[in-house]
Structure formats: structure tokens, C-alpha cells
Design an enzyme around this catalytic site. Structure first.
Site, PDB file in Angstrom:
ATOM      1  N   HIS A  55     -10.411  -1.905   8.019  1.00  0.00           N
ATOM      2  CA  HIS A  55      -9.333  -2.421   8.859  1.00  0.00           C
ATOM      3  C   HIS A  55      -9.995  -3.131  10.029  1.00  0.00           C
ATOM      4  CE1 HIS A  55      -7.658   1.330   7.088  1.00  0.00           C
ATOM      5  NE2 HIS A  55      -6.511   0.701   7.091  1.00  0.00           N
ATOM      6  N   ASP A  58     -11.302  -0.680  12.476  1.00  0.00           N
ATOM      7  CA  ASP A  58     -12.404   0.232  12.088  1.00  0.00           C
ATOM      8  C   ASP A  58     -13.713  -0.315  12.645  1.00  0.00           C
ATOM      9  OD1 ASP A  58     -10.568   1.608  10.565  1.00  0.00           O
ATOM     10  OD2 ASP A  58     -11.204   0.723   8.653  1.00  0.00           O
ATOM     11  N   MET A  89     -12.904  -6.417   0.470  1.00  0.00           N
ATOM     12  CA  MET A  89     -11.513  -6.359   0.939  1.00  0.00           C
ATOM     13  C   MET A  89     -11.477  -6.036   2.431  1.00  0.00           C
ATOM     14  SD  MET A  89      -9.141  -3.849   1.907  1.00  0.00           S
ATOM     15  CE  MET A  89      -8.800  -2.343   1.007  1.00  0.00           C
ATOM     16  N   GLU A 182       0.209  -2.738  -0.962  1.00  0.00           N
ATOM     17  CA  GLU A 182       0.023  -1.325  -1.331  1.00  0.00           C
ATOM     18  C   GLU A 182       1.278  -0.525  -0.992  1.00  0.00           C
ATOM     19  OE1 GLU A 182      -3.498   0.417   0.347  1.00  0.00           O
ATOM     20  OE2 GLU A 182      -2.797   2.468   0.008  1.00  0.00           O
ATOM     21  N   LYS A 184       3.628   3.039  -0.810  1.00  0.00           N
ATOM     22  CA  LYS A 184       3.530   4.480  -0.580  1.00  0.00           C
ATOM     23  C   LYS A 184       4.944   4.973  -0.283  1.00  0.00           C
ATOM     24  CE  LYS A 184       1.066   7.771   2.388  1.00  0.00           C
ATOM     25  NZ  LYS A 184       0.004   7.930   3.403  1.00  0.00           N
ATOM     26  N   GLU A 218      -2.236   2.818  -5.530  1.00  0.00           N
ATOM     27  CA  GLU A 218      -3.081   3.969  -5.198  1.00  0.00           C
ATOM     28  C   GLU A 218      -2.639   5.195  -5.996  1.00  0.00           C
ATOM     29  OE1 GLU A 218      -4.244   4.840  -1.121  1.00  0.00           O
ATOM     30  OE2 GLU A 218      -3.766   6.962  -1.452  1.00  0.00           O
ATOM     31  N   HIS A 221      -0.487   7.715  -4.062  1.00  0.00           N
ATOM     32  CA  HIS A 221       0.849   7.277  -3.675  1.00  0.00           C
ATOM     33  C   HIS A 221       1.820   7.265  -4.852  1.00  0.00           C
ATOM     34  CE1 HIS A 221      -1.162   5.032  -0.077  1.00  0.00           C
ATOM     35  NE2 HIS A 221      -1.418   6.323  -0.108  1.00  0.00           N
ATOM     36  N   ASP A 246      -6.741   1.401  -5.335  1.00  0.00           N
ATOM     37  CA  ASP A 246      -7.191   2.507  -4.488  1.00  0.00           C
ATOM     38  C   ASP A 246      -7.298   3.755  -5.361  1.00  0.00           C
ATOM     39  OD1 ASP A 246      -7.367   0.965  -2.228  1.00  0.00           O
ATOM     40  OD2 ASP A 246      -5.764   1.971  -1.122  1.00  0.00           O
ATOM     41  N   ASP A 256      -0.065  13.210   1.407  1.00  0.00           N
ATOM     42  CA  ASP A 256      -1.046  12.258   0.865  1.00  0.00           C
ATOM     43  C   ASP A 256      -2.446  12.851   0.995  1.00  0.00           C
ATOM     44  OD1 ASP A 256      -2.136   9.884  -0.087  1.00  0.00           O
ATOM     45  OD2 ASP A 256      -2.189   8.961   1.892  1.00  0.00           O
ATOM     46  N   ASP A 258      -5.420  12.124  -0.702  1.00  0.00           N
ATOM     47  CA  ASP A 258      -6.592  11.228  -0.751  1.00  0.00           C
ATOM     48  C   ASP A 258      -7.855  11.977  -1.165  1.00  0.00           C
ATOM     49  OD1 ASP A 258      -5.029   9.061   0.047  1.00  0.00           O
ATOM     50  OD2 ASP A 258      -5.507   9.294   2.167  1.00  0.00           O
ATOM     51  N   ASP A 292     -10.215   5.062  -2.047  1.00  0.00           N
ATOM     52  CA  ASP A 292      -9.523   5.310  -0.778  1.00  0.00           C
ATOM     53  C   ASP A 292      -9.298   6.816  -0.691  1.00  0.00           C
ATOM     54  OD1 ASP A 292      -8.185   5.265   1.547  1.00  0.00           O
ATOM     55  OD2 ASP A 292      -6.366   4.313   0.790  1.00  0.00           O
TER      56      ASP A 292
HETATM   57  C1  GCO Z   1      -3.045   5.785   3.425  1.00  0.00           C
HETATM   58  C2  GCO Z   1      -3.322   4.425   2.860  1.00  0.00           C
HETATM   59  C3  GCO Z   1      -4.389   3.707   3.583  1.00  0.00           C
HETATM   60  C4  GCO Z   1      -4.514   2.277   3.144  1.00  0.00           C
HETATM   61  C5  GCO Z   1      -5.412   1.569   4.077  1.00  0.00           C
HETATM   62  C6  GCO Z   1      -5.688   0.159   3.671  1.00  0.00           C
HETATM   63  O1  GCO Z   1      -2.312   6.477   2.800  1.00  0.00           O
HETATM   64  O2  GCO Z   1      -3.521   6.122   4.498  1.00  0.00           O
HETATM   65  O3  GCO Z   1      -3.672   4.590   1.521  1.00  0.00           O
HETATM   66  O4  GCO Z   1      -5.592   4.382   3.449  1.00  0.00           O
HETATM   67  O5  GCO Z   1      -4.985   2.166   1.851  1.00  0.00           O
HETATM   68  O6  GCO Z   1      -4.807   1.604   5.320  1.00  0.00           O
HETATM   69  O7  GCO Z   1      -4.589  -0.601   3.848  1.00  0.00           O
HETATM   70 MN    MN Z   2      -4.685   3.394   0.159  1.00  0.00          MN
HETATM   71 MN    MN Z   3      -3.322   7.541   0.455  1.00  0.00          MN
END
Ligand code: GCO
Ligand code: MN
Ligand code: MN
Length: 392
Positions: A55, A58, A89, A182, A184, A218, A221, A246, A256, A258, A292
Site C-alpha cells: 500500500h 506501507d 502489485m 478485491e 470481502k 481472496e 474472503h 490473494d 478474516d 488470513d 495475503d
Molecule cells: C484484508 C484485505 C487486505 C487487502 C489489501 C490490499 O482483508 O485486510 O485482504 O489485506 O488485500 O489491503 O488491497
Molecule cells: Mn486481500
Molecule cells: Mn483477508
């Protein structure tokens, strides 16, 4: 070193925010120190990754001056060159600052929407500067709790206006960048607009420059929404819209998570890798393989690198398992048996009066078809045995 250790040719990438995750959650503070982006690039390169994603914030703090930005970006680019790493990306943080508390592109206040679009223009300049060719939009706070605050119709329209405008920006600047949306379903908002990859695919078809916009599905998600990631990705691939992915893991019905790729729902991960790699015969996905995800909060920095290696190794193991599965003669036999009936080839050729007449004249025995066993139990067991490593 073994056959599953990642190498640059594998096209693996991680976000700065993934291996840089400091383990904060709503109930507790950080458990790991924040590393410098340069250190993260070095660590990822050492693990065998090819790319690092980010980002805008970041790397460049929200309130950095132009000269601070240039110094930070210059130093980061040096690290990329030194480590032979790319930035496939980039994306824009439209969720951390309090200004975005009720959304960015869909906020009711036009000043918030204007700020968000302008921030994306700057993030696109940064993305192009770093050589990124994919720009992800994740609408972190584009949603509601108090749903009466705006019409969902207006929200979608505002979302379209923003994406159309930014497509125009990329075109005018002649940046070689495409957008990946993306989805979610929720978190951090109660409900997010455009909650699934399927919603995104339709939304894209309504955009002014739809050809330069695809999706970034993702695992976590789609799973949160109770959906099949494999089916969503398949639909995106079928329409040429899988621009990015992702990869991670997730238990259904949870926040979420991850998690490390393949650490939950191994069969879902296997089927996803099989689809992406095209071992069953479809055209493979050739874009970056982005993770991700982040390490458990129990880990120190060494655990973070264990986590990163684990994501990549599991992907490669599953790729080898998928290849073995699709090369298995018994698997092929069952699949062929299921796909060769007395086929009416006319449908795929498109409508014609003649073909419709031929279709009507064709003898099809519904009872015989209905009585036939499809051997899916055997097929699935073969898949499980390949997955468990006792076959092939
Ligand atoms: C999340 C998202 C993020 C995005 C990221 C890139 O659930 O936090 O998946 O990780 O992928 O912000 O846009
Ligand atoms: Mn993501
Ligand atoms: Mn996520």
C-alpha cells in the site's frame, strides 16, 4: 534445499503488510517489532520470493513531504535492485485514516470522495514508479452498519464514478497498469458493498473501461461468505478477469483470519492450485502468486519467515500433487467416462434452426442417464489419497 523450496521463477509475492504484520489484534497490542521495508525485502528475497507488494502508506507515511517521499522511495528501489525483487502489485490505503471511517469512494461527503480519488492518483504514480503493473482496489471501509445512512444504489454509483475516473487517469498517463478489484463480505464494516468476486465481475461489466479492470479474489474472503473460492476463480478465469490473486487460508464462519496458505481446507487449496496451474487441461493463470496472509500472533520474526516459506512450499507441494492426480490413469478414466456420452455438438456451435431441429431429433434416454453411477466417490477418494501422499 529440496524440490519444494521456492525460487524466483515460481512468481511468489508477499505484501509488505503480510510479513511486516506486528501481530496486533482487537484484543492486544503488537507482539513483534515493526521492520523496515528494506529489511522485509531482504528477508523475502532470502526466502525465495520474487516480488513484494505494498500500500502507498506501507512505504511512504501518510503525511510525508515530497522530498521525504523521494528519499524513502529511492532507498526502497535500491533494495529491490540489490535483492533482484520486483513490485508486481501496488494499492492504496483507503481505510486507516479517520477520514475514511465511513468509506472512501462511497462516502456521503464529496470532499472525502475527492480526497480518496486524489490519494489513489498519487498511489498510482508511486505504483508506476516502482514498476507495478497491477493496482488492487480493496474497499476496506466501503460499507455500513447503520444502513439507513445512504442508499446502496448511490453507493454503487459513486464507486463506479471513482473507478471510471481513475481508469481515465491511468490512460492519460499511459501507465501500463490494470486494476484488480478485491471483494470481502464484511470486516471491518458490518456489510461491505460488492461483497463477493461474483458481485465484482458484474460491476466490472458496467464500467466505462471494463477491459482494464479485473478481479483479485481472496481465499479468506470468499470462504467468509460461505462460497467456493475455486468456483469464483474459475468464473474469473473463464472471462479473462483473473488479474491477481490473494492466497491464504480461512475457517468458515470466522473473522478474516488470513492464515498461512493451505493451513485450513487443504482440499480447497488443492483444487485451487490445480485450477491455477491448469493440470486438468485448462489454460493456467500466469500472473503473480501473491500471499495475503500473516503469521500467527504466537510467532517472533523467525516464525514469520517460517510462515512465508510454508505458504510457498505448500503451494509447490500441492502443484506436484495436482500434476500426479491429473496424470493418474484411473482419474483420467473416470473423467473421460463422465464427459463422453452421446454428445449433441450443436449447442456449442450456437443457435440455428437446423441445429435446433437436430437437437429435437436426437435420441436421449433420460432413464439410462439417470441410472448411471458417476463414480464420484472413487474420484474423490483418489484425490484424497493423492493429497495424503499415498498414491502417485
Ligand atoms: C484484508 C484485505 C487486505 C487487502 C489489501 C490490499 O482483508 O485486510 O485482504 O489485506 O488485500 O489491503 O488491497
Ligand atoms: Mn486481500
Ligand atoms: Mn483477508
Amino acid at each position: 534445499m529440496d524440490a519444494f523450496d521456492p525460487v524466483r521463477e515460481d512468481r511468489f509475492s508477499f505484501g509488505l503488510w503480510t510479513v511486516g504484520n506486528i501481530g496486533r489484534d482487537p484484543f492486544g497490542g503488537p507482539v513483534r517489532p515493526a521492520l523496515d521495508p528494506v529489511q522485509l525485502v531482504e528477508g523475502l528475497a532470502e526466502c525465495g520470493a520474487a516480488g513484494v507488494n505494498l500500500h502507498d502508506n506501507d512505504l511512504v507515511p501518510f503525511d510525508a513531504s515530497a522530498s521525504e517521499r523521494d528519499a524513502i522511495v529511492g532507498r526502497f528501489k535500491d533494495a529491490l535492485t540489490r535483492c533482484h525483487m520486483s513490485v508486481p502489485m501496488a494499492t492504496c490505503n483507503l481505510f486507516t485514516h479517520p477520514l475514511f471511517k465511513d468509506g472512501a469512494f462511497t462516502a456521503n461527503d464529496p470532499a472525502v470522495r475527492a480526497f480518496a480519488v486524489r490519494k489513489c492518483m498519487d498511489a498510482l504514480d508511486l505504483a508506476n514508479d516502482l514498476g507495478a503493473t497491477i493496482f488492487v482496489f480493496w474497499g476496506g471501509r466501503e460499507g455500513t452498519e447503520a444502513d439507513a445512512c445512504r442508499s446502496p444504489i448511490t453507493a454503487i454509483r459513486h464507486m463506479r464514478e471513482a473507478i471510471d475516473f481513475l481508469c481515465g487517469y491511468v490512460k492519460e498517463r499511459r501507465y501500463p497498469i490494470v486494476f484488480a478489484l478485491e471483494a470481502k463480505p464484511n470486516e471491518p464494516r458490518g456489510d461491505t458493498y460488492l461483497p463477493t468476486t461474483g458481485h465484482m465481475l458484474h460491476f466490472i461489466s458496467t464500467l466505462q473501461h471494463h477491459e482494464m479492470v479485473g478481479v483479485n479474489p481472496e481465499v479468506a474472503h470468499e470462504t467468509m461468505a460461505g462460497l467456493s473460492m475455486v468456483h469464483g476463480v474459475g468464473q474469473a478465469m473463464e472471462t479473462g478477469k483473473l488479474f491477481h490473486i490473494d492466497l491464504n487460508a480461512q475457517k468458515i464462519g470466522r473473522y478474516d483470519q488470513d492464515l498461512r496458505f493451505g493451513s485450513e481446507d487443504l482440499r480447497g487449496a488443492f483444487l485451487l492450485v490445480r485450477l491455477l496451474e491448469g493440470t486438468a487441461g485448462n489454460a493456467p493463470y500466469t500472473g503473480p502468486l501473491h500471499f495475503d496472509a500473516h503469521a500467527y500472533r504466537t510467532e517472533d520474526q523467525q516464525g514469520v519467515w517460517d510462515f512465508a516459506r510454508g505458504c510457498m512450499r505448500t503451494y509447490k507441494v500441492l502443484k506436484a500433487r495436482a500434476q500426479a492426480f491429473d496424470a493418474d490413469s484411473e482419474v483420467q478414466q473416470i473423467l473421460q467416462h463422465n464427459h463422453t456420452g452421446v454428445a449433441h455438438q450443436g449447442i456449442a456451435a450456437g443457435w440455428s434452426t437446423e441445429r435446433a431441429a437436430a437437437l429435437r431429433a436426437q435420441r436421449i434416454d433420460p432413464d439410462a442417464l439417470g441410472a448411471r453411477g458417476l463414480r464420484h466417490e472413487r474420484l474423490d477418494q483418489l484425490m484424497i489419497e493423492h493429497l495424503l501422499g499415498v498414491r502417485g
